[in-house]
Design a protein around this motif. Structure first.
Motif, short mmCIF file in Angstrom:
data_model
loop_
_atom_site.label_atom_id
_atom_site.label_comp_id
_atom_site.label_asym_id
_atom_site.label_seq_id
_atom_site.Cartn_x
_atom_site.Cartn_y
_atom_site.Cartn_z
N GLY A 915 0.80 -1.20 0.00
CA GLY A 915 0.00 0.00 0.00
C GLY A 915 0.84 1.26 0.00
N PHE A 916 0.15 2.38 0.14
CA PHE A 916 0.81 3.68 0.09
C PHE A 916 0.13 4.61 1.09
CE2 PHE A 916 1.06 1.72 -4.06
CZ PHE A 916 2.39 1.90 -4.43
N VAL A 917 0.85 5.64 1.48
CA VAL A 917 0.27 6.71 2.27
C VAL A 917 0.63 8.03 1.60
CG1 VAL A 917 2.23 6.81 3.87
CG2 VAL A 917 0.02 7.71 4.57
N THR A 918 -0.35 8.95 1.48
CA THR A 918 -0.11 10.22 0.81
C THR A 918 -0.55 11.37 1.70
OG1 THR A 918 -2.29 10.15 -0.26
CG2 THR A 918 -0.44 9.25 -1.51
N GLY A 919 0.06 12.53 1.46
CA GLY A 919 -0.32 13.74 2.18
C GLY A 919 -0.20 14.94 1.26
N GLY A 920 -1.10 15.92 1.42
CA GLY A 920 -1.09 17.04 0.51
C GLY A 920 -1.41 18.36 1.16
N LYS A 921 -1.63 19.34 0.30
CA LYS A 921 -1.91 20.70 0.77
C LYS A 921 -3.23 20.76 1.54
CE LYS A 921 -2.20 25.47 -0.81
NZ LYS A 921 -2.19 26.39 -1.96
N ASP A 922 -4.13 19.80 1.29
CA ASP A 922 -5.43 19.81 1.97
C ASP A 922 -5.35 19.37 3.42
OD1 ASP A 922 -4.87 17.14 1.56
OD2 ASP A 922 -6.61 16.73 0.29
N GLY A 923 -4.14 19.00 3.89
CA GLY A 923 -3.98 18.64 5.30
C GLY A 923 -4.54 17.28 5.66
N VAL A 924 -4.76 16.44 4.66
CA VAL A 924 -5.35 15.12 4.89
C VAL A 924 -4.29 14.05 4.62
CG1 VAL A 924 -7.15 13.50 4.18
CG2 VAL A 924 -7.63 15.95 4.26
N VAL A 925 -4.23 13.04 5.51
CA VAL A 925 -3.37 11.88 5.31
C VAL A 925 -4.26 10.73 4.86
CG1 VAL A 925 -1.85 10.21 6.46
CG2 VAL A 925 -1.77 12.62 7.11
N VAL A 926 -3.88 10.09 3.74
CA VAL A 926 -4.70 9.00 3.20
C VAL A 926 -3.86 7.73 3.10
CG1 VAL A 926 -6.21 8.26 1.31
CG2 VAL A 926 -5.97 10.69 1.80
N LEU A 927 -4.40 6.64 3.63
CA LEU A 927 -3.78 5.32 3.53
C LEU A 927 -4.48 4.55 2.43
CD1 LEU A 927 -1.62 3.64 5.13
CD2 LEU A 927 -3.54 2.59 6.31
N TRP A 928 -3.69 4.06 1.43
CA TRP A 928 -4.26 3.42 0.24
C TRP A 928 -3.88 1.94 0.17
CZ3 TRP A 928 -7.10 6.51 -3.15
CH2 TRP A 928 -6.96 7.91 -2.98
N ASP A 929 -4.67 1.19 -0.62
CA ASP A 929 -4.25 -0.18 -0.92
C ASP A 929 -3.13 -0.15 -1.95
OD1 ASP A 929 -5.38 0.34 -3.37
OD2 ASP A 929 -7.03 -1.07 -3.18
N ASP A 930 -2.63 -1.31 -2.38
CA ASP A 930 -1.43 -1.35 -3.22
C ASP A 930 -1.70 -1.04 -4.68
OD1 ASP A 930 -2.78 -3.65 -3.78
OD2 ASP A 930 -1.10 -5.02 -3.43
N THR A 931 -2.93 -0.76 -5.06
CA THR A 931 -3.22 -0.41 -6.45
C THR A 931 -3.88 0.97 -6.57
OG1 THR A 931 -5.38 -1.50 -6.32
CG2 THR A 931 -3.51 -2.82 -7.15
N PHE A 932 -4.04 1.66 -5.47
CA PHE A 932 -4.74 2.94 -5.43
C PHE A 932 -6.19 2.79 -5.90
CE2 PHE A 932 -0.61 4.99 -4.92
CZ PHE A 932 -0.94 6.05 -4.07
N GLU A 933 -6.73 1.58 -5.73
CA GLU A 933 -8.14 1.36 -6.06
C GLU A 933 -9.04 1.98 -5.00
OE1 GLU A 933 -9.54 -0.01 -8.68
OE2 GLU A 933 -7.74 -0.63 -9.73
#
Length: 1338
Positions: A915-933
């Motif tokens: 999986g992946f974890v992303t963060g952006g200007k919107d101040g939100v942290v998102v944890l994703w599965d390994d395909t970004f589905e």
């Protein structure tokens, strides 16, 4: 699509007419697959004669002048000319770069040769020493170098029968070389009495130390060892340019036009005189010969390639022709047939078949030809000559129709009218003559009006008007056929032009970048059907623009291949092809045009035929079709990392002040203080212009950076440890795969990368010498052995390092646009990806260089800015975060999927095991599965989410996230606001670290009796910090304006804050609520001070050159201090509260009576007797010694005296914190110096009990707390502390030899200490822990 956007069509190089025979030798070979390899202009050509097809190597950016064939005959090495020439080793099968060799030669690479097993390559440069270099070409590593000879070297060869031996020859010399280790030594050949000393042009080696060489007089010299033992007289009639050894024997070719074959003992077999054959001619000169089986290849001076079958040697096949030496300017396309016509300074006009890729007609003229035109019916061919005449031929049989000479200077352009009635002839005499075709070319009109030579012309479709361009940049219009100039622009407003080949006019404004000389673009031609324009310029580029293009600086697609100026370019009659010609390279290029409707098919071709990668590159013009950048990214791009003066300039600056230095060392100077300071805690995190710079170490500590400090933070104990090896802003950080070593890159003129141990905080390796101005991105390879770095120079140079050895492995120019991220492929260490403003590039290591391909966003998508990238589950998969909030999934260089992930830019992305974890200007942290589905969890950073025990205060909800990582059961987040937060699995957020945001920090005040301090900054915040072990921010208040100074009242209950708009306010120090505010000044308030005791008065200094004195009790201004000639910098009260000391920007020390502000003149000796409440001024006899020798370029920004009046601390514009023994009388006092701040230290203050020193950095935004270690305390002498500027002892000085040695300036390029011994269990033997995703989702 915007008018200025790049077109969606493409060009693909299909055929190159010509061969580089002039000034080159031995550059024509058969490959293992029986194809022919050679070069022309900047292109390596692989020609399959059976299928009549060419493949192209396009890895060079200037003329190729040397070529060597690998013993296995599949690889070739080619060398080019240029300021920084490089060698490419490439595969003739797929025309892919295998290795790039550079950074040794200058001017060019004259000759190349592989050794017997093909592992090593030798090259000879065109520099003044004709440097010889031996390479391990696969690794891109230099094995040995040596000066070749004072005169030009023409040929070099390995002795294929003796390892480590080679021979070189050239102007009046031959040398026999031995390679031993990395030493290359030579012995000169002994000519003796057997032959005369003369220039040797070529050579070949045989068994038993025998060498054969071809001489300028046509003799062949036979060498045994280094001695000349035999001469084969008159082997050729004149100079022997080429000699080729093969299994059958030897082949030689000479200026006499002959090829001779010799057996293995160099006995003659046969002679082939090409001048006497059907295709031969007088003056034919052989420059290259290759004998393979029963076939012989011959390259000539005049750009021809012959193939000879040995048993039919009198019937050579002419398989390639091109123009001879001399500039090539004339080009025209036939109006109804797939033919192109060219004319050159070689006095020949040639007609080429674009379908058959062959020369079908040639005619030699008396004069050099500068332009050609074909009549609209295709019957006549007009040639403009360099002598001012023009000739008309019948195309059918190339017979002359007419020859006319009405002008003295060259005819640069001529064009037939669309109806075929007239011929317009433009000359360098600044005029255009009109001739009637049907009147046997009688002159019927003249066009005057140009002030310079005529460069371009176009007829209207009705043949009634002519437009011209000239060398002065004028565009003029004429009535036809009279030639009368049209001055009323309305008359030609609606005119339809038959062709558009003019470089000036509103329709072609887009081809011009701003501020460029109008003569840099030599030729254009419009394709009205597809609305595209092709251009040719002085930089060797063919470009495609949209047509029409009304705004300057339009985007384009560019194509390389020509080595120097491209002189002319034309579409074929049916727009299937573009023909371009090179001036100095005298080559003719035929490009296939792929229109927009076929561009998808083209992309598949590119993927299948990887050699097409080099064909196209995006525009280097910036805006047009690119969406507007997010404000935060725009702000980051504008940041300049350049310094007026760098710390590394100090030695040179001190050297310039040698006389001052010597005068100072001759006087007795006060020694440095016994006490010292040690960095204790740093408030701040560099988030505003950095990303992905925050990690967990192996032991669970947190590593990050701010200012010039690498910080390792233990969150359980709230303790920081520091790596202090840098001396300027750290702007990037990466962690080793084992999480124990850290790499940091800094800003500097010659930027350094430090790899250091997170446990012992000692450097393991320092890498310098290859980046200018700074290092903006770094990444370790998956095995931790390599490091990739990106510089802040104009080209954003990418360097691949073996960091333990301190060795550069490969480098390449990255991009003209800023690069934000570099990531190494975890599966293939030779691959990496970079991304940044409007691009992503995929790189493959090739020896000492890297070859790159731009990611393809697709024909319907705009090019996007990419802020972060990671590799996925296979070596081909890359995931990138864009400036618009999309995650792009790449396979190879193509997008296969897009996912909308955030509102606004994605600044950070971290790959997990699944999986992946992303963060952006919107101040939100998102944890994703390994395909970004799908996303598994999201976390918003809000004040309501703060854990109950969290220290500090969150400035705002949803701050922009700049760094993100997972580890030890938490998500670690760094924000633009200078905060570091830790998110637990269940959602609570703990605030660990915070500091000021972007903007300079100047204001600093310490509480009169508590361990707290206040700071105010350009980020429009006032903050209160706890200096006790909790080290947190106690309070914060947002201000309407930026602040520059602050001060606590003597009782600590009030806090005065000076703002940048000339106002100030007094707030309650507990609640930070307003008590009172004033606004009497326009410029910013630079210093503010309460009077001692009850704090009745407040002195307020401004950049308006005044100090205002206010009565706090009555809230009135009661005095104004006038008389300063510049802005006020510092203020101090005396203990009685009746006298003010003031410093100004003009370095004035002034005194004023309080509260009225009356100026006072006080003797210097009296000043020392006055008891001052504080000493923060920087001028006066008692602090004269704090000013450094180089004070012309650096200011002391701040000072502060301890309560016991023994130690004076200062901060300066070089980022140094210094301690002096007080008073500091006399110039250039001795001091202790500390480096942690990156640029100017704006303020320094001792706490009320002198136990701590607090300093603030201007641009580095940090608040640093230092522990004061007083006399008697053992000085552990940390890495950061240095002695004074100069240290010669007063009692004795140096011995003269020691002085001389001491003054030697050694430049350390790189060093590597032995790595610390590792202990513990290797990763693959450890018990497997659940993945982050498993832990989080359980």
């Amino acid at each position: 699509m915007a008018n200025g956007a790049a077109p969606n069509c493409h060009l693909r190089l299909e055929w190159v007419y010509g061969y580089r025979g002039h000034q080159c030798r031995n550059n024509l070979y058969y490959t293992a697959s029986k194809e022919i390899v050679y070069f022309v202009a900047g292109v390596g050509v692989v020609y399959n004669t059976r299928e009549h097809k060419q493949k192209f190597f396009l890895g060079h950016n200037d003329d190729i002048i040397s070529l060597a064939l690998h013993p296995e005959r599949t690889l070739v090495a080619t060398g080019q000319v240029g300021k920084e020439p490089h060698i490419c080793v490439w595969d003739t099968y797929n025309v892919q770069t295998i290795s790039i060799l550079k950074d040794v030669h200058t001017h060019g690479i004259a000759c190349l040769a592989f050794d017997l097993d093909g592992q090593r390559l030798v090259s000879v440069g065109l520099d003044s020493k004709n440097t010889i270099c031996v390479w391990d070409w696969k690794k891109g590593r230099v094995l040995a170098t040596a000066p070749g000879h004072t005169d030009r070297v023409f040929d070099i060869s390995w002795d294929l029968h003796q390892p480590n031996k080679m021979i070189s020859c050239g102007v009046k010399h031959i040398k026999f070389w031995s390679l031993c280790g990395n030493a290359l030594t030579a012995k000169r050949g002994v000519f003796g009495k057997t032959g005369e000393l003369q220039t040797i042009l070529c050579l070949a080696c045989a068994r038993d130390e025998i060498t054969y060489s071809g001489a300028l007089n046509g003799d062949i010299y036979v060498w045994k060892g280094i001695n000349l033992v035999r001469t084969v007289h008159s082997a050729h009639g004149s100079g022997i340019f080429s000699m080729n050894a093969c299994e059958e024997g030897f082949a030689t070719g000479g200026r006499d036009g002959c090829v001779r074959l010799w057996d293995l003992n160099f006995q003659p077999i046969t002679l082939i005189d090409l001048r006497e054959t059907d295709q031969g001619y007088r003056g034919l000169s052989v420059r290259s010969v290759c004998w393979q089986g029963d076939h012989i290849l011959v390259g000539t001076q005049d750009s021809e390639i012959f193939e000879i079958v040995v048993h039919e040697r009198n019937k050579p096949f002419l398989i390639m022709q091109g123009h001879c030496e001399g500039e090539l300017w004339a080009l025209a396309a036939h109006p109804t047939k797939p033919l192109a016509v060219t004319g050159s300074d070689d006095r020949s006009v040639r007609i080429w078949s674009l379908i058959d890729h062959a020369l079908i007609a040639r005619c030699n003229m008396e004069e050099p030809i500068r332009c050609v035109a074909v009549s609209s019916d295709g019957i006549h061919l007009a040639l403009g000559m360099k002598d001012g005449s023009f000739t008309v031929l019948r195309i059918r049989d190339m017979t002359e129709v007419v020859h006319i000479k009405d002008r003295k200077e060259a005819i640069h352009e001529l064009k037939y009218s669309p109806d075929g009635t007239y011929l317009a002839v433009g000359s360098n005499d600044s005029s255009v003559d009109i001739y009637g075709v049907l009147q046997r070319y009688k002159k019927v009109g003249e066009c005057f009006g140009s002030l310079s030579f005529i460069t371009h012309m176009d007829w209207s479709t009705d043949s009634k008007y002519l437009q011209t361009n000239d060398g002065s940049g004028k565009r003029l219009f004429y009535n036809m056929p009279s030639g009368k100039e049209i001055t009323n622009k309305e008359e030609i407003k609606d005119v339809q032009w038959s062709t558009w080949t003019c470089v000036l006019g509103p329709d072609v404004n887009g081809i011009w970048p701003k501020y460029l000389d109008v003569n840099d673009i030599n030729s254009v031609d419009a394709n009205f059907n597809d609305q595209v324009l092709v251009t040719a310029d002085d930089y060797g580029l063919v470009k495609l623009f949209r047509y029409p293009g009304f705004k300057k600086g339009a985007k384009f697609k560019k194509y390389m291949g020509h080595s120097a100026h491209v002189t002319n370019v034309r579409w074929s009659y049916d727009y299937q092809w573009v023909i371009s010609i090179g001036g100095a390279d005298h080559s003719v290029f035929q490009w296939q045009f792929i229109p927009e409707r076929k561009s998808k098919e083209f992309l598949h071709i590119v993927l299948q035929e990887s050699f097409a990668d080099s064909n196209s590159d995006q525009s280097d013009s910036d805006q047009s079709d690119v969406p507007e950048l997010d404000s935060e990214i725009e702000q980051e791009i504008q940041i300049s990392y350049h310094r007026q003066v760098y710390k590394e300039d100090l030695p040179q600056l001190k050297e310039k002040c040698k006389e001052k230095r010597q005068a100072a060392t001759s006087k007795k100077r006060e020694k440095a203080p016994d006490s010292s300071v040690r960095l204790h805690f740093v408030h701040g995190y560099r988030g505003y212009d950095c990303r992905s710079n925050l990690y967990y170490t192996q032991t669970g500590e947190i590593v990050y950076h701010v200012a010039a400090v690498g910080i390792v933070y233990n969150r359980q104990q709230n303790i920081q440890r520091f790596y202090l090896g840098h001396d300027d802003d750290i702007v990037c950080l990466a962690i080793h795969p084992l999480k124990d070593y850290i790499s940091t890159g800094q800003v500097s003129r010659d930027s350094a990368i430090h790899i250091w141990d997170a446990e012992v905080l000692k450097p393991l390796s320092i890498l310098k010498g290859h980046h200018q101005f700074g290092v903006c991105a770094i990444d370790f390879s998956a095995d931790g052995k390599r490091l990739a770095s990106v510089g802040l120079d104009q080209n954003h140079t990418i360097v691949l390092w073996d960091w333990k050895k301190g060795e550069k492995l490969s480098s390449v120019r990255g991009s003209a646009d800023k690069i934000f991220v570099v990531k190494m492929n975890p599966y293939i260490p030779d691959k990496l990806v970079t991304a940044g403003i409007k691009h992503i590039k995929f790189w493959q290591r090739a020896g000492g260089g890297l070859t790159g391909r731009k990611g393809c966003f697709g024909s319907l998508r705009k090019t996007e800015t990419i802020m972060c990238a990671v590799y996925g589950w296979t070596e081909e998969m890359v995931f990138s975060g864009t400036s618009v909030g999309d995650v792009c999934i790449w396979k190879d260089m193509f997008i296969i999927k897009r996912v909308k992930a955030h509102d606004g830019p994605i600044f950070s992305m971290h790959a997990l095991e699944k999986g992946f974890v992303t963060g952006g200007k919107d101040g939100v942290v998102v944890l994703w599965d390994d395909t970004f589905e799908r996303y598994l969890k999201t976390y918003s950073i809000k004040r309501s989410s703060l854990a109950p025990g969290s220290k500090g205060l969150l400035l705002e909800d949803n701050p922009s996230i700049r760094a993100i990582t997972l580890g030890h059961g938490h998500v670690l987040v760094g924000t633009k606001n200078g905060e570091i937060l830790e998110i637990e699995k269940s959602g609570p957020v703990t605030l660990l670290v915070q500091g000021h945001m972007e903007g300079e920090v100047w204001g600093l005040a310490v509480h009169p009796h508590l361990p707290i301090c206040a700071t105010v900054s350009d980020d429009k915040t006032l903050r209160i910090w706890d200096l006790s072990p909790s080290h947190c921010m106690l309070a914060i208040r947002k201000l309407k304006k930026s602040g520059r100074c602050c001060c606590f009242s003597p009782d600590g209950k009030s806090l005065a804050v000076g703002l940048n708009d000339g106002s100030f306010l007094i707030v309650n120090s507990d609640t930070l609520e307003d008590l009172v505010s004033f606004h009497h000044r326009k410029e910013h308030i630079s210093d503010i001070r309460f009077s001692p005791g009850p704090g009745k008065y407040l002195a307020v200094a401004s950049y308006d050159n005044f100090v205002d004195i206010y009565n706090i009790m009555s809230s009135k201004r009661v005095g104004i201090c006038k008389g300063a000639s510049s802005y006020i910098t510092h203020l101090d009260w005396d203990k009685r509260g009746k006298l003010l000391q003031v410093n100004s920007g003009a370095k004035e020390q002034l005194f004023f009576e309080a509260p009225r502000g009356k100026p006072q003149i006080i003797n210097k000796t009296e000043v020392e007797k006055i008891d001052w409440t504080s000493w923060t001024c920087v001028l006066g006899p008692s602090c004269e010694g704090i000013w450094p020798i180089v004070s012309e370029v650096t200011d002391v920004s701040a000072s502060c005296l301890t309560r016991n009046k023994k130690v004076l601390a200062t901060g300066d514009d070089f980022g140094f914190v210094k301690l002096f023994r007080y008073p500091v009388k006399g110039k250039y006092g001795k001091f202790k110096r500390y480096v942690a701040h990156s640029t100017h230290v704006t303020n320094v203050r001792w706490t009320h009990d002198d136990r701590l020193l607090v300093t603030v950095g201007g641009a580095d935004t940090t608040v640093m707390v230092w522990t004061h270690e007083v006399e008697g305390h053992k000085d552990t002498r940390q890495y950061d502390s240095e002695e004074s500027d100069f240290d010669s002892d007063e009692d004795g000085g140096y011995d003269s030899d020691v002085t001389r040695e001491n003054e030697i300036n050694y430049t350390v390029r790189a060093f590597a200490t032995s790595l610390r011994q590792m202990s513990g269990i290797k990763p693959h033997l450890q018990q497997k822990e659940p993945s982050q995703e498993e832990r989080w989702c359980s």
